[in-house]
Design a protein around this motif. Structure first.
Motif, mmCIF file in Angstrom:
data_model
loop_
_atom_site.group_PDB
_atom_site.id
_atom_site.type_symbol
_atom_site.label_atom_id
_atom_site.label_comp_id
_atom_site.label_asym_id
_atom_site.label_seq_id
_atom_site.Cartn_x
_atom_site.Cartn_y
_atom_site.Cartn_z
ATOM 1 N N GLU A 169 -38.002 -9.709 -21.530
ATOM 2 C CA GLU A 169 -36.637 -9.996 -21.964
ATOM 3 C C GLU A 169 -36.696 -10.427 -23.425
ATOM 4 N N GLY A 170 -35.816 -9.866 -24.246
ATOM 5 C CA GLY A 170 -35.849 -10.173 -25.675
ATOM 6 C C GLY A 170 -36.800 -9.286 -26.462
ATOM 7 N N GLY A 171 -37.500 -8.402 -25.760
ATOM 8 C CA GLY A 171 -38.442 -7.508 -26.435
ATOM 9 C C GLY A 171 -37.726 -6.355 -27.137
ATOM 10 N N ILE A 172 -38.355 -5.825 -28.172
ATOM 11 C CA ILE A 172 -37.748 -4.745 -28.963
ATOM 12 C C ILE A 172 -38.709 -3.565 -29.021
ATOM 13 N N ALA A 173 -38.191 -2.377 -28.692
ATOM 14 C CA ALA A 173 -38.997 -1.163 -28.814
ATOM 15 C C ALA A 173 -38.248 -0.161 -29.680
ATOM 16 N N LEU A 174 -38.983 0.556 -30.507
ATOM 17 C CA LEU A 174 -38.395 1.611 -31.341
ATOM 18 C C LEU A 174 -38.804 2.957 -30.761
ATOM 19 N N VAL A 206 -30.689 -2.269 -23.299
ATOM 20 C CA VAL A 206 -29.627 -1.899 -24.239
ATOM 21 C C VAL A 206 -30.164 -0.901 -25.266
ATOM 22 N N LEU A 207 -29.583 0.289 -25.273
ATOM 23 C CA LEU A 207 -29.907 1.276 -26.306
ATOM 24 C C LEU A 207 -29.082 0.947 -27.542
ATOM 25 N N VAL A 208 -29.729 0.767 -28.670
ATOM 26 C CA VAL A 208 -28.999 0.447 -29.900
ATOM 27 C C VAL A 208 -29.240 1.553 -30.922
ATOM 28 N N ARG A 209 -28.162 2.316 -31.226
ATOM 29 C CA ARG A 209 -28.288 3.368 -32.252
ATOM 30 C C ARG A 209 -28.169 2.707 -33.619
ATOM 31 N N VAL A 260 -34.333 -4.433 -25.811
ATOM 32 C CA VAL A 260 -33.669 -3.634 -26.838
ATOM 33 C C VAL A 260 -34.463 -2.364 -27.143
ATOM 34 N N LEU A 261 -33.822 -1.223 -26.937
ATOM 35 C CA LEU A 261 -34.442 0.059 -27.277
ATOM 36 C C LEU A 261 -33.715 0.643 -28.481
ATOM 37 N N LEU A 262 -34.403 0.742 -29.614
ATOM 38 C CA LEU A 262 -33.767 1.258 -30.823
ATOM 39 C C LEU A 262 -33.858 2.776 -30.876
ATOM 40 N N LEU A 263 -32.707 3.384 -31.191
ATOM 41 C CA LEU A 263 -32.624 4.838 -31.362
ATOM 42 C C LEU A 263 -32.231 5.125 -32.801
ATOM 43 N N ALA A 264 -32.913 6.069 -33.437
ATOM 44 C CA ALA A 264 -32.559 6.425 -34.813
ATOM 45 C C ALA A 264 -33.114 7.802 -35.137
ATOM 46 N N HIS A 265 -32.536 8.422 -36.166
ATOM 47 C CA HIS A 265 -33.115 9.675 -36.652
ATOM 48 C C HIS A 265 -33.793 9.416 -37.991
ATOM 49 N N PHE A 266 -34.629 10.355 -38.368
ATOM 50 C CA PHE A 266 -35.303 10.211 -39.651
ATOM 51 C C PHE A 266 -35.531 11.605 -40.235
ATOM 52 N N GLY A 267 -34.921 11.875 -41.389
ATOM 53 C CA GLY A 267 -35.090 13.175 -42.036
ATOM 54 C C GLY A 267 -34.448 14.300 -41.245
ATOM 55 N N ARG A 268 -34.926 15.516 -41.469
ATOM 56 C CA ARG A 268 -34.351 16.682 -40.810
ATOM 57 C C ARG A 268 -35.445 17.531 -40.158
ATOM 58 N N PRO A 269 -36.053 17.035 -39.078
ATOM 59 C CA PRO A 269 -37.148 17.788 -38.443
ATOM 60 C C PRO A 269 -36.655 18.991 -37.630
ATOM 61 N N LYS A 270 -35.320 19.138 -37.485
ATOM 62 C CA LYS A 270 -34.738 20.321 -36.830
ATOM 63 C C LYS A 270 -35.268 20.589 -35.419
ATOM 64 N N GLY A 323 -37.322 9.865 -20.331
ATOM 65 C CA GLY A 323 -38.365 10.208 -19.384
ATOM 66 C C GLY A 323 -39.238 9.039 -18.971
ATOM 67 N N PRO A 324 -40.354 9.367 -18.237
ATOM 68 C CA PRO A 324 -41.180 8.328 -17.605
ATOM 69 C C PRO A 324 -41.873 7.382 -18.598
ATOM 70 N N VAL A 325 -42.204 7.875 -19.793
ATOM 71 C CA VAL A 325 -42.869 6.983 -20.758
ATOM 72 C C VAL A 325 -41.933 5.846 -21.155
ATOM 73 N N VAL A 326 -40.666 6.201 -21.394
ATOM 74 C CA VAL A 326 -39.683 5.170 -21.749
ATOM 75 C C VAL A 326 -39.456 4.244 -20.551
ATOM 76 N N ALA A 327 -39.410 4.827 -19.354
ATOM 77 C CA ALA A 327 -39.215 4.014 -18.146
ATOM 78 C C ALA A 327 -40.324 2.981 -18.005
ATOM 79 N N GLN A 328 -41.541 3.403 -18.311
ATOM 80 C CA GLN A 328 -42.693 2.506 -18.244
ATOM 81 C C GLN A 328 -42.565 1.364 -19.263
ATOM 82 N N VAL A 329 -42.141 1.743 -20.458
ATOM 83 C CA VAL A 329 -41.958 0.738 -21.513
ATOM 84 C C VAL A 329 -40.918 -0.293 -21.073
ATOM 85 N N VAL A 330 -39.828 0.203 -20.496
ATOM 86 C CA VAL A 330 -38.784 -0.702 -20.012
ATOM 87 C C VAL A 330 -39.374 -1.683 -19.005
ATOM 88 N N GLY A 331 -40.294 -1.183 -18.178
ATOM 89 C CA GLY A 331 -40.922 -2.031 -17.165
ATOM 90 C C GLY A 331 -41.762 -3.145 -17.764
#
Ligand code: ADP
Ligand code: MG
Length: 399
Positions: free
Chosen positions: A110-115, A18-21, A56-66, A98-106
Protein backbone atom coordinates in the motif's frame (compact mmCIF):
# COMPACT_ATOMS: atom_id res chain seq x y z
CA UNK A 1 -18.12 24.41 -10.55
CA UNK A 2 -16.32 21.56 -12.20
CA UNK A 3 -18.34 19.01 -14.09
CA UNK A 4 -15.72 16.31 -13.55
CA UNK A 5 -14.72 14.44 -10.41
CA UNK A 6 -11.43 15.17 -8.69
CA UNK A 7 -9.37 13.44 -6.00
CA UNK A 8 -11.69 15.13 -3.49
CA UNK A 9 -14.43 12.76 -4.67
CA UNK A 10 -12.34 9.58 -4.82
CA UNK A 11 -13.13 8.21 -1.36
CA UNK A 12 -10.97 5.66 0.44
CA UNK A 13 -8.24 4.32 -1.81
CA UNK A 14 -6.34 2.24 0.75
CA UNK A 15 -5.28 -1.01 -0.90
CA UNK A 16 -6.96 0.00 -4.18
CA UNK A 17 -5.06 -0.16 -7.45
CA UNK A 18 -5.11 3.25 -9.12
CA UNK A 19 -3.95 3.76 -12.70
CA UNK A 20 -2.63 7.31 -13.04
CA UNK A 21 -2.11 8.66 -16.57
CA UNK A 22 0.71 11.21 -16.38
CA UNK A 23 2.92 13.09 -18.83
CA UNK A 24 6.44 11.70 -18.64
CA UNK A 25 7.40 12.65 -22.16
CA UNK A 26 10.52 14.29 -20.77
CA UNK A 27 13.16 16.02 -22.86
CA UNK A 28 16.29 13.81 -22.89
CA UNK A 29 19.81 14.16 -24.14
CA UNK A 30 22.26 11.24 -24.33
CA UNK A 31 19.99 9.09 -22.17
CA UNK A 32 19.70 11.71 -19.42
CA UNK A 33 16.59 13.72 -18.50
CA UNK A 34 17.27 17.43 -19.14
CA UNK A 35 14.04 18.86 -17.67
CA UNK A 36 11.89 17.22 -15.00
CA UNK A 37 9.09 19.84 -15.00
CA UNK A 38 6.50 17.27 -16.04
CA UNK A 39 7.35 14.89 -13.19
CA UNK A 40 7.05 17.79 -10.76
CA UNK A 41 3.63 18.60 -12.23
CA UNK A 42 2.43 15.03 -11.57
CA UNK A 43 3.99 14.78 -8.11
CA UNK A 44 1.08 16.13 -6.01
CA UNK A 45 -1.36 13.61 -7.49
CA UNK A 46 1.01 10.65 -7.20
CA UNK A 47 1.98 11.38 -3.60
CA UNK A 48 -1.57 12.19 -2.52
CA UNK A 49 -2.71 8.77 -3.74
CA UNK A 50 0.32 6.91 -2.40
CA UNK A 51 0.04 8.62 0.98
CA UNK A 52 -3.62 7.57 1.13
CA UNK A 53 -2.51 3.94 0.78
CA UNK A 54 -3.26 3.32 -2.91
CA UNK A 55 -1.13 1.07 -5.08
CA UNK A 56 -0.19 3.55 -7.77
CA UNK A 57 0.42 2.36 -11.33
CA UNK A 58 1.77 5.14 -13.56
CA UNK A 59 0.86 5.13 -17.25
CA UNK A 60 2.62 7.38 -19.75
CA UNK A 61 3.87 7.54 -23.31
CA UNK A 62 7.32 8.50 -24.44
CA UNK A 63 8.26 9.59 -27.96
CA UNK A 64 6.70 8.00 -31.03
CA UNK A 65 7.60 4.29 -31.11
CA UNK A 66 4.52 3.62 -33.32
CA UNK A 67 3.32 0.43 -31.66
CA UNK A 68 6.67 -1.37 -31.35
CA UNK A 69 9.07 -1.95 -28.50
CA UNK A 70 11.92 0.50 -29.13
CA UNK A 71 14.59 0.12 -26.46
CA UNK A 72 15.74 3.75 -26.75
CA UNK A 73 12.18 4.85 -25.92
CA UNK A 74 11.64 2.70 -22.86
CA UNK A 75 10.23 4.53 -19.86
CA UNK A 76 12.81 2.66 -17.76
CA UNK A 77 15.05 5.62 -18.64
CA UNK A 78 12.97 8.07 -16.60
CA UNK A 79 12.66 5.95 -13.44
CA UNK A 80 15.70 7.65 -11.89
CA UNK A 81 14.34 11.13 -12.54
CA UNK A 82 10.92 10.09 -11.21
CA UNK A 83 12.43 8.66 -8.00
CA UNK A 84 14.45 11.79 -7.47
CA UNK A 85 11.51 14.17 -7.90
CA UNK A 86 9.04 12.02 -5.93
CA UNK A 87 11.50 11.08 -3.19
CA UNK A 88 10.08 7.54 -3.33
CA UNK A 89 11.09 4.22 -4.76
CA UNK A 90 9.52 3.58 -8.16
CA UNK A 91 9.29 0.02 -9.46
CA UNK A 92 9.61 -0.31 -13.24
CA UNK A 93 7.36 -2.81 -15.06
CA UNK A 94 8.05 -3.74 -18.68
CA UNK A 95 4.36 -4.34 -19.48
CA UNK A 96 1.12 -2.32 -19.21
CA UNK A 97 -1.35 -5.22 -18.93
CA UNK A 98 -1.51 -8.96 -18.31
CA UNK A 99 -0.05 -11.35 -15.71
CA UNK A 100 3.21 -9.43 -15.14
CA UNK A 101 1.27 -6.36 -14.05
CA UNK A 102 -1.05 -8.55 -11.97
CA UNK A 103 1.99 -9.96 -10.18
CA UNK A 104 3.35 -6.49 -9.51
CA UNK A 105 -0.01 -5.47 -8.06
CA UNK A 106 0.26 -8.47 -5.75
CA UNK A 107 3.68 -7.55 -4.36
CA UNK A 108 3.33 -3.75 -4.38
CA UNK A 109 2.74 -2.50 -0.82
CA UNK A 110 0.00 0.00 0.00
CA UNK A 111 1.44 3.37 -0.98
CA UNK A 112 3.81 1.74 -3.45
CA UNK A 113 4.45 3.27 -6.88
CA UNK A 114 5.13 1.40 -10.11
CA UNK A 115 5.85 2.87 -13.54
CA UNK A 116 4.48 0.81 -16.41
CA UNK A 117 6.21 0.70 -19.82
CA UNK A 118 5.71 3.24 -22.62
CA UNK A 119 2.04 2.87 -23.60
CA UNK A 120 2.84 3.58 -27.25
CA UNK A 121 4.79 0.30 -27.49
CA UNK A 122 1.33 -1.21 -27.99
CA UNK A 123 -0.52 -0.51 -31.25
CA UNK A 124 -3.86 -0.38 -29.44
CA UNK A 125 -2.85 2.74 -27.51
CA UNK A 126 -3.08 5.26 -30.33
CA UNK A 127 -5.97 3.33 -31.94
CA UNK A 128 -7.90 3.57 -28.67
CA UNK A 129 -8.43 -0.19 -28.92
CA UNK A 130 -11.11 -1.22 -26.40
CA UNK A 131 -9.47 -4.62 -25.90
CA UNK A 132 -6.20 -3.01 -24.83
CA UNK A 133 -8.05 -0.62 -22.52
CA UNK A 134 -9.96 -3.58 -21.01
CA UNK A 135 -6.74 -5.52 -20.45
CA UNK A 136 -5.15 -2.53 -18.69
CA UNK A 137 -8.29 -1.86 -16.63
CA UNK A 138 -8.48 -5.53 -15.57
CA UNK A 139 -5.59 -5.04 -13.12
CA UNK A 140 -6.98 -1.89 -11.51
CA UNK A 141 -9.86 -0.39 -9.54
CA UNK A 142 -9.68 3.33 -10.38
CA UNK A 143 -8.43 5.59 -13.19
CA UNK A 144 -6.98 9.05 -12.62
CA UNK A 145 -6.02 11.26 -15.55
CA UNK A 146 -3.40 13.88 -14.71
CA UNK A 147 -2.11 14.49 -18.24
CA UNK A 148 -3.95 17.48 -19.74
CA UNK A 149 -1.18 17.73 -22.34
CA UNK A 150 -2.26 14.37 -23.79
CA UNK A 151 -6.01 15.01 -23.47
CA UNK A 152 -6.44 16.13 -27.08
CA UNK A 153 -5.73 12.55 -28.13
CA UNK A 154 -8.39 9.86 -27.86
CA UNK A 155 -6.03 7.03 -26.95
CA UNK A 156 -6.61 3.94 -24.81
CA UNK A 157 -4.87 5.40 -21.75
CA UNK A 158 -6.10 8.98 -22.21
CA UNK A 159 -9.72 8.29 -23.14
CA UNK A 160 -10.64 4.60 -23.32
CA UNK A 161 -9.87 3.79 -19.69
CA UNK A 162 -12.22 6.51 -18.46
CA UNK A 163 -15.17 4.48 -19.81
CA UNK A 164 -14.12 1.33 -17.95
CA UNK A 165 -13.22 2.42 -14.42
CA UNK A 166 -14.40 5.07 -11.95
CA UNK A 167 -12.50 8.09 -13.28
CA UNK A 168 -11.11 11.23 -11.70
CA UNK A 169 -9.06 14.26 -12.72
CA UNK A 170 -5.69 14.50 -11.00
CA UNK A 171 -4.54 17.71 -9.33
CA UNK A 172 -2.56 18.96 -12.29
CA UNK A 173 -5.41 18.25 -14.73
CA UNK A 174 -7.81 19.94 -12.31
CA UNK A 175 -5.61 23.05 -12.00
CA UNK A 176 -5.31 23.32 -15.77
CA UNK A 177 -9.05 22.90 -16.39
CA UNK A 178 -9.95 25.39 -13.68
CA UNK A 179 -7.49 27.98 -15.01
CA UNK A 180 -8.60 27.56 -18.60
CA UNK A 181 -12.24 27.67 -17.55
CA UNK A 182 -11.66 30.97 -15.76
CA UNK A 183 -10.02 32.39 -18.87
CA UNK A 184 -12.52 31.52 -21.59
CA UNK A 185 -15.51 29.47 -20.43
CA UNK A 186 -16.74 31.75 -17.68
CA UNK A 187 -14.33 34.70 -17.57
CA UNK A 188 -14.75 38.10 -16.01
CA UNK A 189 -15.17 40.66 -18.78
CA UNK A 190 -13.65 42.56 -20.47
CA UNK A 191 -11.53 39.74 -21.88
CA UNK A 192 -8.47 40.35 -24.06
CA UNK A 193 -6.76 37.75 -26.20
CA UNK A 194 -3.27 38.18 -27.57
CA UNK A 195 -2.64 36.03 -30.61
CA UNK A 196 0.77 36.24 -32.20
CA UNK A 197 3.39 33.97 -33.63
CA UNK A 198 4.55 33.23 -37.09
CA UNK A 199 1.56 32.28 -39.20
CA UNK A 200 -2.16 32.94 -39.45
CA UNK A 201 -2.65 29.58 -41.17
CA UNK A 202 -1.55 27.68 -38.04
CA UNK A 203 -4.09 29.48 -35.86
CA UNK A 204 -7.12 30.17 -38.05
CA UNK A 205 -9.45 28.17 -35.82
CA UNK A 206 -8.09 29.92 -32.75
CA UNK A 207 -8.87 33.34 -34.26
CA UNK A 208 -12.32 32.26 -35.43
CA UNK A 209 -13.20 30.95 -31.99
CA UNK A 210 -11.83 33.94 -30.10
CA UNK A 211 -13.71 36.64 -32.00
CA UNK A 212 -16.94 35.26 -30.59
CA UNK A 213 -15.59 35.02 -27.05
CA UNK A 214 -13.40 38.02 -26.25
CA UNK A 215 -13.88 41.78 -26.17
CA UNK A 216 -10.41 42.67 -27.45
CA UNK A 217 -8.43 40.64 -29.96
CA UNK A 218 -4.81 41.75 -30.10
CA UNK A 219 -3.01 40.46 -33.18
CA UNK A 220 0.78 40.60 -33.29
CA UNK A 221 3.75 38.75 -34.73
CA UNK A 222 3.86 37.53 -38.29
CA UNK A 223 0.06 37.11 -38.14
CA UNK A 224 -0.42 40.87 -37.90
CA UNK A 225 1.38 41.26 -41.24
CA UNK A 226 -1.20 39.07 -42.97
CA UNK A 227 -4.03 41.16 -41.50
CA UNK A 228 -2.30 44.43 -42.40
CA UNK A 229 -1.72 43.21 -45.96
CA UNK A 230 -5.37 42.20 -46.21
CA UNK A 231 -6.25 45.79 -45.35
CA UNK A 232 -4.08 47.04 -48.20
CA UNK A 233 -0.96 47.91 -46.21
CA UNK A 234 2.33 47.24 -48.05
CA UNK A 235 4.37 44.99 -45.76
CA UNK A 236 7.53 44.72 -47.89
CA UNK A 237 9.53 41.51 -47.34
CA UNK A 238 7.71 40.67 -44.08
CA UNK A 239 6.64 37.15 -43.27
CA UNK A 240 3.08 37.32 -44.65
CA UNK A 241 0.50 34.94 -46.06
CA UNK A 242 -0.89 37.04 -48.91
CA UNK A 243 -3.17 34.21 -50.06
CA UNK A 244 -5.04 34.42 -46.75
CA UNK A 245 -6.22 37.99 -47.33
CA UNK A 246 -9.88 37.05 -47.73
CA UNK A 247 -9.76 34.76 -44.70
CA UNK A 248 -8.31 37.61 -42.66
CA UNK A 249 -11.12 39.88 -43.93
CA UNK A 250 -13.71 37.28 -42.88
CA UNK A 251 -12.26 37.18 -39.38
CA UNK A 252 -12.35 40.97 -39.15
CA UNK A 253 -15.96 41.00 -40.32
CA UNK A 254 -16.92 38.30 -37.81
CA UNK A 255 -15.21 40.27 -35.04
CA UNK A 256 -17.13 43.37 -36.01
CA UNK A 257 -20.43 41.49 -35.93
CA UNK A 258 -19.59 40.02 -32.52
CA UNK A 259 -18.58 43.36 -31.00
CA UNK A 260 -14.97 42.30 -30.64
CA UNK A 261 -12.42 45.09 -31.11
CA UNK A 262 -9.44 43.93 -33.17
CA UNK A 263 -6.14 45.64 -32.41
CA UNK A 264 -3.56 45.75 -35.17
CA UNK A 265 -0.29 47.66 -34.68
CA UNK A 266 0.00 51.16 -36.13
CA UNK A 267 3.74 51.38 -35.68
CA UNK A 268 6.21 48.59 -36.33
CA UNK A 269 9.90 47.77 -35.98
CA UNK A 270 11.47 46.98 -39.35
CA UNK A 271 14.87 45.98 -40.77
CA UNK A 272 16.31 45.09 -44.14
CA UNK A 273 18.01 41.97 -42.80
CA UNK A 274 16.91 39.51 -40.14
CA UNK A 275 19.80 39.62 -37.66
CA UNK A 276 20.48 40.79 -34.13
CA UNK A 277 20.59 44.59 -33.88
CA UNK A 278 20.88 45.15 -37.64
CA UNK A 279 22.16 48.54 -38.87
CA UNK A 280 18.96 49.08 -40.89
CA UNK A 281 16.77 48.85 -37.77
CA UNK A 282 14.07 51.50 -37.46
CA UNK A 283 10.55 52.05 -36.17
CA UNK A 284 7.93 53.47 -38.52
CA UNK A 285 4.22 53.84 -39.13
CA UNK A 286 2.73 50.71 -40.74
CA UNK A 287 2.12 52.74 -43.90
CA UNK A 288 5.82 53.55 -44.29
CA UNK A 289 7.34 50.08 -44.61
CA UNK A 290 9.70 50.05 -47.62
CA UNK A 291 9.64 47.29 -50.22
CA UNK A 292 13.01 45.93 -49.02
CA UNK A 293 12.11 45.98 -45.30
CA UNK A 294 10.46 43.42 -43.06
CA UNK A 295 8.32 43.87 -39.95
CA UNK A 296 9.92 42.01 -37.04
CA UNK A 297 8.14 43.48 -34.02
CA UNK A 298 5.33 45.85 -33.19
CA UNK A 299 6.35 49.41 -32.28
CA UNK A 300 6.53 51.26 -28.96
CA UNK A 301 3.36 53.31 -29.55
CA UNK A 302 1.34 50.21 -30.36
CA UNK A 303 2.77 48.41 -27.35
CA UNK A 304 1.76 51.28 -25.08
CA UNK A 305 -1.76 51.32 -26.51
CA UNK A 306 -2.04 47.57 -25.87
CA UNK A 307 -0.88 48.03 -22.30
CA UNK A 308 -3.76 50.52 -21.88
CA UNK A 309 -6.17 47.89 -23.21
CA UNK A 310 -4.92 45.33 -20.67
CA UNK A 311 -5.36 47.88 -17.89
CA UNK A 312 -9.13 47.97 -18.44
CA UNK A 313 -9.47 44.21 -18.91
CA UNK A 314 -10.13 41.61 -16.21
CA UNK A 315 -9.01 38.53 -18.13
CA UNK A 316 -6.23 37.81 -20.62
CA UNK A 317 -5.42 34.74 -22.68
CA UNK A 318 -2.17 34.84 -24.60
CA UNK A 319 -0.77 32.62 -27.33
CA UNK A 320 2.06 33.65 -29.61
CA UNK A 321 4.83 36.24 -29.32
CA UNK A 322 4.34 39.75 -30.76
CA UNK A 323 7.64 39.70 -32.63
CA UNK A 324 10.62 37.56 -33.59
CA UNK A 325 11.53 37.50 -29.89
CA UNK A 326 14.49 35.10 -30.17
CA UNK A 327 16.52 37.84 -31.88
CA UNK A 328 17.14 41.15 -30.09
CA UNK A 329 15.73 43.76 -30.14
CA UNK A 330 12.64 42.10 -31.67
CA UNK A 331 11.71 40.80 -28.21
CA UNK A 332 10.95 44.33 -26.99
CA UNK A 333 7.17 44.47 -27.43
CA UNK A 334 6.61 40.90 -26.19
CA UNK A 335 8.71 41.51 -23.08
CA UNK A 336 7.06 44.88 -22.37
CA UNK A 337 3.49 43.64 -22.74
CA UNK A 338 4.27 40.45 -20.78
CA UNK A 339 5.62 42.57 -17.92
CA UNK A 340 2.52 44.78 -18.00
CA UNK A 341 0.28 41.70 -17.84
CA UNK A 342 2.35 40.25 -14.99
CA UNK A 343 2.19 43.51 -13.01
CA UNK A 344 -1.59 43.76 -13.47
CA UNK A 345 -1.94 40.14 -12.39
CA UNK A 346 0.10 40.80 -9.26
CA UNK A 347 -2.06 43.82 -8.47
CA UNK A 348 -5.08 41.57 -8.72
CA UNK A 349 -6.84 43.35 -11.60
CA UNK A 350 -6.14 40.70 -14.25
CA UNK A 351 -6.48 36.93 -14.57
CA UNK A 352 -3.77 35.97 -17.06
CA UNK A 353 -3.48 32.61 -18.79
CA UNK A 354 -0.88 31.84 -21.43
CA UNK A 355 0.25 28.82 -23.40
CA UNK A 356 2.16 27.65 -26.46
CA UNK A 357 5.73 26.41 -26.80
CA UNK A 358 7.27 29.68 -27.95
CA UNK A 359 4.98 31.75 -25.76
CA UNK A 360 6.15 29.95 -22.63
CA UNK A 361 9.76 30.50 -23.76
CA UNK A 362 9.04 34.20 -24.39
CA UNK A 363 7.44 34.68 -20.96
CA UNK A 364 10.39 32.95 -19.30
CA UNK A 365 12.72 35.18 -21.31
CA UNK A 366 10.77 38.18 -19.98
CA UNK A 367 11.16 36.77 -16.47
CA UNK A 368 7.43 36.79 -15.74
CA UNK A 369 6.18 33.22 -16.34
CA UNK A 370 5.68 32.70 -12.59
CA UNK A 371 3.70 35.94 -12.28
CA UNK A 372 0.94 34.92 -14.69
CA UNK A 373 -2.12 33.31 -13.12
CA UNK A 374 -1.48 30.16 -15.13
CA UNK A 375 0.98 29.17 -17.82
CA UNK A 376 0.09 26.01 -19.72
CA UNK A 377 2.93 23.88 -21.03
CA UNK A 378 0.48 21.62 -22.83
CA UNK A 379 1.23 22.72 -26.41
CA UNK A 380 -1.18 20.93 -28.76
CA UNK A 381 -3.86 20.42 -26.12
CA UNK A 382 -3.72 24.13 -25.17
CA UNK A 383 -4.16 25.22 -28.79
CA UNK A 384 -7.08 22.85 -29.33
CA UNK A 385 -8.67 24.28 -26.21
CA UNK A 386 -8.14 27.79 -27.62
CA UNK A 387 -9.94 26.61 -30.74
CA UNK A 388 -12.94 25.87 -28.54
CA UNK A 389 -12.77 22.13 -29.06
CA UNK A 390 -13.81 19.62 -26.46
CA UNK A 391 -10.73 17.50 -25.70
CA UNK A 392 -11.57 13.77 -25.77
CA UNK A 393 -9.58 13.01 -22.63
CA UNK A 394 -11.45 15.74 -20.75
CA UNK A 395 -14.86 14.85 -22.21
CA UNK A 396 -14.41 11.25 -21.06
CA UNK A 397 -13.86 12.45 -17.49
CA UNK A 398 -17.09 14.40 -17.51
CA UNK A 399 -19.63 11.62 -17.52
P1 ADP B 1 3.61 29.33 -29.99
O1 ADP B 1 4.65 28.23 -30.06
O2 ADP B 1 3.67 30.06 -28.69
O3 ADP B 1 2.23 28.86 -30.35
P2 ADP B 1 4.21 30.21 -32.69
O4 ADP B 1 4.96 28.94 -32.91
O5 ADP B 1 2.94 30.40 -33.40
O6 ADP B 1 4.01 30.45 -31.10
O7 ADP B 1 5.10 31.44 -33.13
C1 ADP B 1 6.36 31.73 -32.59
C2 ADP B 1 7.32 32.22 -33.66
O8 ADP B 1 6.82 33.34 -34.37
C3 ADP B 1 8.63 32.64 -33.06
O9 ADP B 1 9.64 31.78 -33.52
C4 ADP B 1 8.82 34.06 -33.55
O10 ADP B 1 10.15 34.34 -33.93
C5 ADP B 1 7.92 34.11 -34.77
N1 ADP B 1 7.54 35.49 -35.11
C6 ADP B 1 6.82 36.35 -34.38
N2 ADP B 1 6.70 37.53 -34.99
C7 ADP B 1 7.36 37.44 -36.18
C8 ADP B 1 7.60 38.33 -37.27
N3 ADP B 1 7.11 39.57 -37.26
N4 ADP B 1 8.32 37.87 -38.30
C9 ADP B 1 8.80 36.60 -38.29
N5 ADP B 1 8.62 35.72 -37.30
C10 ADP B 1 7.91 36.12 -36.24
MG1 MG C 1 5.69 27.34 -31.74
Amino acid sequence: MTAFKTLDDIGNVRGKVVLVRVDLNLPMQDGAVTDDTRVRAAKPTILELADAGAKVLLLAHFGRPKGERVSTQSLSMVVGAAEQVLGREVMFVSEIAGPVVAQVVGILPEGGIALLENTRFWKGEEKNDPDLAKAIAANADIYVNDAFSAAHRAHATTEGLAHLLPSFAGRSMQAELEALGKALDHPEHPVAAVVGGAKVSSKLDVLRHLVGKVDHLIIGGGMANTFLAARGVAVGKSLCEHDLASTAEDILTAADAAGCTVHLPYDVVVAKEFAANPPSLRTCNVHEVAADEMILDIGAAATEALADVLKVCRTLVWNGPLGAFETPPFDTATVALARTAAALTKEGSLVSVAGGGDTVAALSHAGVAQDFTYVSTAGGAFLEWMEGRELPGVAALRH
